[in-house]
Design a protein around this motif. Sequence first.
Motif, PDB file in Angstrom:
ATOM      1  N   SER A  68      44.939  -2.527  22.831  1.00 31.06           N
ATOM      2  CA  SER A  68      43.739  -1.727  23.076  1.00 31.06           C
ATOM      3  C   SER A  68      43.549  -0.675  21.985  1.00 31.06           C
ATOM      4  O   SER A  68      42.424  -0.311  21.644  1.00 31.06           O
ATOM      5  N   VAL A  69      44.659  -0.192  21.418  1.00 29.35           N
ATOM      6  CA  VAL A  69      44.594   0.768  20.322  1.00 29.35           C
ATOM      7  C   VAL A  69      44.042   0.099  19.069  1.00 29.35           C
ATOM      8  O   VAL A  69      43.170   0.636  18.370  1.00 29.35           O
ATOM      9  N   ASP A  70      44.547  -1.116  18.771  1.00 26.53           N
ATOM     10  CA  ASP A  70      44.067  -1.862  17.607  1.00 26.53           C
ATOM     11  C   ASP A  70      42.568  -2.145  17.714  1.00 26.53           C
ATOM     12  O   ASP A  70      41.831  -2.032  16.730  1.00 26.53           O
ATOM     13  N   ILE A  80      41.440  10.196  15.065  1.00 28.65           N
ATOM     14  CA  ILE A  80      41.961  11.460  15.596  1.00 28.65           C
ATOM     15  C   ILE A  80      42.679  11.181  16.903  1.00 28.65           C
ATOM     16  O   ILE A  80      42.127  10.518  17.792  1.00 28.65           O
ATOM     17  N   ASN A  81      43.892  11.678  17.038  1.00 30.92           N
ATOM     18  CA  ASN A  81      44.648  11.501  18.281  1.00 30.92           C
ATOM     19  C   ASN A  81      44.865  12.851  18.952  1.00 30.92           C
ATOM     20  O   ASN A  81      45.618  13.687  18.468  1.00 30.92           O
ATOM     21  N   LEU A  82      44.176  13.040  20.088  1.00 33.54           N
ATOM     22  CA  LEU A  82      44.292  14.287  20.844  1.00 33.54           C
ATOM     23  C   LEU A  82      45.180  14.143  22.068  1.00 33.54           C
ATOM     24  O   LEU A  82      45.425  15.125  22.772  1.00 33.54           O
ATOM     25  N   VAL A  83      45.639  12.938  22.333  1.00 28.84           N
ATOM     26  CA  VAL A  83      46.300  12.648  23.608  1.00 28.84           C
ATOM     27  C   VAL A  83      47.647  13.360  23.717  1.00 28.84           C
ATOM     28  O   VAL A  83      48.489  13.297  22.814  1.00 28.84           O
ATOM     29  N   GLY A  84      47.826  14.012  24.842  1.00 32.33           N
ATOM     30  CA  GLY A  84      49.085  14.679  25.154  1.00 32.33           C
ATOM     31  C   GLY A  84      49.113  15.016  26.624  1.00 32.33           C
ATOM     32  O   GLY A  84      48.065  15.068  27.277  1.00 32.33           O
ATOM     33  N   VAL A 105      48.959   4.703  17.410  1.00 33.00           N
ATOM     34  CA  VAL A 105      47.699   5.113  16.795  1.00 33.00           C
ATOM     35  C   VAL A 105      47.829   5.153  15.285  1.00 33.00           C
ATOM     36  O   VAL A 105      46.962   4.656  14.542  1.00 33.00           O
ATOM     37  N   ALA A 106      48.914   5.740  14.791  1.00 30.45           N
ATOM     38  CA  ALA A 106      49.113   5.855  13.347  1.00 30.45           C
ATOM     39  C   ALA A 106      49.266   4.490  12.690  1.00 30.45           C
ATOM     40  O   ALA A 106      48.695   4.230  11.619  1.00 30.45           O
ATOM     41  N   ASP A 107      50.025   3.589  13.316  1.00 25.42           N
ATOM     42  CA  ASP A 107      50.211   2.244  12.760  1.00 25.42           C
ATOM     43  C   ASP A 107      48.891   1.479  12.717  1.00 25.42           C
ATOM     44  O   ASP A 107      48.580   0.780  11.746  1.00 25.42           O
ATOM     45  N   SER A 142      56.436  10.063  13.360  1.00 28.12           N
ATOM     46  CA  SER A 142      55.909   8.695  13.341  1.00 28.12           C
ATOM     47  C   SER A 142      54.595   8.623  12.574  1.00 28.12           C
ATOM     48  O   SER A 142      54.347   7.666  11.838  1.00 28.12           O
ATOM     49  N   VAL A 143      53.770   9.636  12.757  1.00 26.19           N
ATOM     50  CA  VAL A 143      52.483   9.671  12.058  1.00 26.19           C
ATOM     51  C   VAL A 143      52.693   9.787  10.555  1.00 26.19           C
ATOM     52  O   VAL A 143      52.079   9.052   9.763  1.00 26.19           O
ATOM     53  N   PHE A 144      53.568  10.690  10.131  1.00 25.61           N
ATOM     54  CA  PHE A 144      53.818  10.850   8.700  1.00 25.61           C
ATOM     55  C   PHE A 144      54.489   9.616   8.101  1.00 25.61           C
ATOM     56  O   PHE A 144      54.257   9.281   6.933  1.00 25.61           O
TER      57      PHE A 144
END
Length: 336
Positions: A68-70, A80-84, A105-107, A142-144
């Motif tokens: 679903s992310v892909d 942009i990832n705001l989820v937390g 999300v980053a991948d 993970s994002v970096f």
Amino acid sequence: MTAVDTGKTVVVFGGSGFLGRYVTRALARRGHRIRVACRRPDLAYHLQTAGKLGQILPIQANLRYRWSVDRAVENADHVINLVGILSESGKQSFDAVQSFGARSVADAARKVGAPVTQISAIGADANSASKYARTKAAGEQSVFDAVPNAYVLRPSIVFGPEDQFFNRFADMSRFSPALPLIGGGTTKFQPVYVVDVAEAIAATVEGSVEGGKVYELGGPEVLTFRQMMEEMLRIINRKRRFVSIPFPMAASMGRFMRFLPNALITPDQVRQLQNDNIVSEAAKSEGRTLDAFGIRPRSIDAILPSYLIRFRPQGQFTQPQPQAGGLDAQDQEGVV
């Protein structure tokens, strides 16, 4: 004035939440096309008025399901990832949402060649005693790893009309004769206005600041937990006693409360409160604050009255009194 369509598609994970609605509005004003990725797109239609017809599109996505992310980031120009989450519930664990989710999300963004803006939190630390803070740090790493030039923004406590901090304690003060101060209320915060945070996030899409860095976002004031409660009580014109709860006792209470819906405190949150939540000296000296975005942060005194007025005894018809505020538990008089 109507913004010119930039032709840029920005995907906002968690765009239907508290911070998300302001980020969506800021992006829409800049003329971007916004794809709001959230678990319940049927509950995101309040965002449609933030932009022009067809400019904002809610789409179903769940960070726990990579497919679903892909799908959500297809043909994206920025992600942009705001989820937390502040506490765990069922399958919504810190690891699943803030570590695995951020990595997904980053991948996915890397595969489509889109820049990434990750929203973390001040206090993110791989060595923290708090699982919340550890998973926030894991998400950043993970994002970096996936997108080295990503933007990571760490706000302190965020306040605004829909916040779950000032609204919650103001509502509690309507019925409770006392308000709790975990650890004596000495923990320091740097509350930052949600609109200021949203503007900083939108600025990363414009590329107006350098990527590959961690920015720490705080307001103009450093206040203790107690001082924030006192200011809130002054604004809503109520007097309430303060009851200091030592950290060990608060942790025990949290172990019981975590089984209740909308628990006031959890053991992990008690661990977080044992550390100050303010912008670091390193971030200040290196220019990794709101100054880098050209944003002059607004104070709680300038904003809180605009939405806490409904908690005054007679609403907007009650004028705040200078003496309103908190009382120590031993005080015996003056409690409304």
